[in-house]
Motif scaffolding. Sequence first.
Motif, mmCIF file in Angstrom:
data_model
loop_
_atom_site.group_PDB
_atom_site.id
_atom_site.type_symbol
_atom_site.label_atom_id
_atom_site.label_comp_id
_atom_site.label_asym_id
_atom_site.label_seq_id
_atom_site.Cartn_x
_atom_site.Cartn_y
_atom_site.Cartn_z
ATOM 1 N N GLN A 205 -6.433 0.048 6.544
ATOM 2 C CA GLN A 205 -5.416 1.090 6.505
ATOM 3 C C GLN A 205 -5.166 1.657 7.895
ATOM 4 O OE1 GLN A 205 -6.422 4.266 3.871
ATOM 5 N NE2 GLN A 205 -4.461 5.305 4.072
ATOM 6 N N ASP A 272 2.668 0.446 1.596
ATOM 7 C CA ASP A 272 1.764 1.519 1.174
ATOM 8 C C ASP A 272 2.498 2.519 0.266
ATOM 9 O OD1 ASP A 272 -0.460 3.089 1.002
ATOM 10 O OD2 ASP A 272 -0.283 3.949 3.016
ATOM 11 N N ARG A 289 -2.614 -0.639 -3.707
ATOM 12 C CA ARG A 289 -3.577 -0.972 -2.662
ATOM 13 C C ARG A 289 -4.981 -0.634 -3.143
ATOM 14 N NH1 ARG A 289 -1.810 -0.286 3.432
ATOM 15 N NH2 ARG A 289 -4.053 0.059 3.551
ATOM 16 N N ARG A 292 -6.482 2.699 -1.928
ATOM 17 C CA ARG A 292 -5.827 3.969 -2.197
ATOM 18 C C ARG A 292 -6.526 4.784 -3.278
ATOM 19 N NH1 ARG A 292 -3.712 6.692 1.377
ATOM 20 N NH2 ARG A 292 -2.038 5.717 2.542
#
Length: 303
Positions: A205, A272, A289, A292
């Motif tokens: 990320q 994202d 994701r 997340r």
Amino acid sequence: MPGGRLTHEDRQRIEAWLADGLGYAEIARRLGRPTSTISREVARNAASGDYLADRAQKVAGHRARRRRPTRPAEPTTDEVVRGFVDQFAALLAATGLPRMTARVFVCLLTADTSGLTSADLVRRLQVSPASVSKSIGYLEAMELVARQPDPGGRRERYVIDDDVWLRAWQADTGAHGEIAIAAQRGIEIFGAETTAGARLGKMGQFFARLSEQMSGSTLTEPAVYDALTVLAALVHAGRPLTLDTLATALDWPRDRVIAALDTIRRQPAIADPLALQAINPEAYTIATRPDRLSPAQRQALER
């Protein structure tokens, strides 16, 4: 002035009082000085005869001039430049560039448009030709330095052109994007719920966002716009779609769909909080994701 240096007037008084037969202690009391000051003054200036104020004052003046510190010489232009090169090179070395290579780079950076020869660098940096050659090879591999023929001779000149920072920036951007992609593959291998997966998720990320920011991508760029369109198509379909299905539904050439999918892979931050998943080389779907949501959050949502 009591406690300061003896003045010419003080010495004249000492001369007169000595002639009157006064002792050192009495003279010191009258002048407001330590007795040792008077004894040293007389011993220093009357060693070969009577104490004379004028002679003592002259000797004291010569002695003061000898003790006066000389002002350090102003650094030359070459010394100032060399100091800057070394200071700037130390900053670059702290980022991982070898110290000698950093010195060569800064030396070229501060040269004029014609650049420098190897001999120039050896002379300016006061290092061996081998050190310069090794550093130039390192900088050339990074595409930070270019070679040019020397108009006045057979030697080559090394220069830094105006596009050097753009190339370095783009190289870093590509590397960051590759790290983000590799981290995403690692999450799929180890699983998002594992320690390794969680670490890789945070790492991916970070580098994905860094890559996106460094590339200067905006939603108005055609490649990014196409990538978002493909993501919207996959979300709307809610099932895996093949390249041909996407191309037909979007009324795009197949190559355009492939380019959009490649953009998502290279800049995963575009999707994202979603992530592109390849079912096989010809079919794709979309999912959240893995970094997340934590495993606990996923379990709570699945109840």
